[in-house]
Design an enzyme around this catalytic site. Structure first.
Site: not given
Length: 564
Positions: A40, A264, A274
């Site tokens: 994204e 992850r 983020k």
RNA sequence: GGCCCAAUGGUGUAAUUGGCAACACGAUAGAUUCUGGUUCUAUUAUUCCAGGUUCGAGUCCUGGUUGGGCUACCA
């Protein structure tokens, strides 16, 4: 690229994803391996993304397929072209090239048409519940949800309402389009999930063309399907979304990729979310997204990490479904490994103290031959100016030293790298008793390269001629946080764990030839570590970033008090 | 109190799918070295627990424990 031969690779170690791929290929579920990397565009890529990038691109390459880059831009309020550009740069820098570039927003019209199909089939409905009501109706983790009062609207009414949603008749938050699945499902994602929300926002690519935007679950799998993806590799938190992913593909009757989830990347002494990285930037705890302390790709790049070292790291850590935390030393090891093989050596004194060779002929300068890279014979040699007035590292001298300290001590000897063995006979001190100058004699018979007959000594130290030295700025970077898992601390307080010494700016005296290195060049300062020329470098003002120090077994011994 | 997923040395990943637990990093000890770097050698495990199936289980089954995820009109 030739077709893969599963038999030939039978002895190699496969991770669980490859095992699944081979099974699907063998069963004929898919005929090839088509993957995608779907970020994204709402932030900069970091080392965790690198793991995913390496996985997706490498898998495609290994099995003769392709990998797409798809920007998952379904939320206009968070996304921006700045991030799109940085994402593309970072992927290319890592050494990968996508087959096709796509944007989820390119599929908005197709998605809309598919939504119409589900409505006509009675599998989707327009819901007038508010955000709060929707939440209440959803139930909880232990209680089933309740059907929305709008759930049984007729397809014609839904079609009309949905069209008017698209036309902008309704304000934000007043209506949604929801899939009609099962409000009693133990999987919350299946409790009539929202497919579209109304958002009167300007999208960075489609502008004001749309005021309804698809949710992740509705956009992602369908985008995969449109691109004919075979393996849709994503992180563990989407595991519970897989039934919904499958439901949409099945009920639309379209190409059905297989979603496979992996863990992850987490790493010690840094943060990967983020939101937290953004906070570090906006609150100016770091200089920007490319601050060399950041785990971002641009940060690592500016720090001096090479694409090869990052790819080797990603290969090295493997992939699994276990939530693990990789030790930062593993990353550091991968960059040392690469830089050791390819980078030239130079001498630089970071914390200088004067050393004077009192029996050196006045005004004489000798050019000494130095090897550029002992790991690479093709690296050649260079000449380094030497005379009787030097800078050496303050920590390379002790008036009194433990037995295992084999650098220079008063009354002792040491070799000057590529030069002579010197004997220290005295020191000069200032009023506070600090050593300000070390007085030595040199032994002319010990010129470097003299061979076996010459005198031996245990230690070798680096140096720079005071007359020829150039002064540069060095930025000594260290880990950003003082604790292994800053994210494990309570919300917000990860900032309390910031390492106040993560950046120490200092000056150093270096060999003249170092000034010829253009920005981006990596070099080893002998006995110190790997450095690279920072982009802040200007003529007459050179800046070196410390990428990582050399392994320091003496430092470890001394820290443990095992030096005597 | 529900559902899903996971668990192998200090760390991370393997184990020919039921057959001698391997590799890398770290750590420790030593060798080499004009970088205390590099390189080389050696050492570093009751496979979370308890049962079960089997000639044989890290792998399969049951139960438990621990950890992660799920209750945005984020992705």
């Amino acid at each position: 690229m030739s077709a893969p031969d599963p038999a030939a690779a039978s002895s190699e170690k496969l991770n669980f994803i490859e095992t699944a791929i081979r099974q699907d290929l063998a069963k004929g579920r898919f005929t090839g391996v088509l993957t995608r990397f779907p970020p994204e565009p709402n932030g900069y890529l970091h080392i965790g993304h690198a793991k995913s990038i390496c996985l997706n691109f490498s898998l495609a390459e290994k099995y003769g397929g392709t990998c797409n880059l798809r920007l998952d831009d379904t939320n206009p309020v968070k996304e921006d072209t700045e991030y799109v550009d940085s994402i593309m740069n970072d992927i290319r820098w890592l050494g990968f090239d996508w087959n096709n570039l796509h944007y989820a927003s390119d599929y908005f019209e197709q998605l809309y048409q598919w939504a119409l199909q589900l409505i006509r089939d009675g599998k989707a409905f327009v819901c007038d519940l508010s955000v709060d009501q929707t939440r209440q109706y959803r139930g909880s983790v232990t209680e089933p949800g309740r059907n929305s009062p709008y759930r049984n609207r007729k397809p014609d009414e839904n079609l009309d309402l949905f069209q008017r949603m698209r036309d902008g008749e309704f304000p934000d938050g007043t209506r949604t389009l929801r899939a009609k699945i099962d409000m009693g499902s133990p999987n919350l994602n299946l409790r009539d999930p929202v497919m579209y929300r109304i958002l009167h926002a300007t999208h960075h690519r489609t502008g004001n063309q749309w005021c309804i935007y698809p949710m992740y679950d509705w956009a992602h799998g369908q985008s995969d399907s449109l691109e004919n993806i075979s393996f849709s590799i994503c992180t563990l938190e989407f595991e519970n979304h897989r039934p919904l992913y499958d439901w949409f593909c099945e009920n639309l009757g379209i190409h059905h990729p297989r979603q496979i989830e992996f863990a992850r990347l987490n790493m010690t002494y840094t943060v990967m979310s983020k939101r937290k990285l953004l906070q570090l930037v906006t609150e100016k705890h770091v200089s920007g997204w490319d601050d060399p302390r950041m785990p971002t790709i641009v940060g690592l790049r500016r720090r001096g990490y090479t694409p090869e070292s990052i790819r080797a790291f990603c290969e090295d850590i493997g992939v699994a479904k276990f939530n693990s935390t990789i030790d930062m030393v593993k990353l550091e090891n991968s960059i040392r490994n690469h830089l050791n093989a390819i980078v030239e050596r130079r001498m630089a004194v970071l914390d200088p103290v004067k050393l004077t060779i009192t029996n050196w002929p006045a005004d004489k300068t000798e050019m000494l031959q130095a090897i550029n890279n002992p790991e690479d014979p093709a690296g050649g040699t260079r000449m380094v100016p030497f005379d009787g007035s030097l800078w050496i590292e303050r920590e390379d001298f002790r008036e009194e030293a433990p037995r295992k300290y084999f650098r220079l001590k008063k009354g002792g000897a040491v070799r000057l790298r590529y030069g002579y063995i010197i004997d220290c006979y005295d020191v000069v001190k200032d009023d506070q008793g600090n050593v300000v100058e070390i007085l030595c004699h040199y032994d002319p018979s010990t010129h470097s390269g003299q061979g076996q007959s010459s005198r031996k000594c245990k230690g070798t130290i680096h140096w720079v001629s005071r007359k020829h030295a150039r002064e540069v700025e060095v930025r000594l970077y260290d880990r950003l946080f003082t604790v292994e898992k800053p994210e494990a601390t309570n919300e917000g307080t990860f900032l309390d764990c910031l390492n106040p010494d993560s950046l120490v700016v200092s000056t150093a005296f270096v060999e003249p030839s170092l000034l010829d290195f253009p920005p981006g060049t990596a070099v080893q300062f002998e006995r110190q570590g790997y450095f690279c020329v920072d982009r802040d470098t200007r003529p007459g003002s050179h800046v070196f970033n410390r990428t990582v120090g050399l392994r320091d077994s003496w430092g470890k011994l001394e820290a443990k008090g095992k030096v005597d």
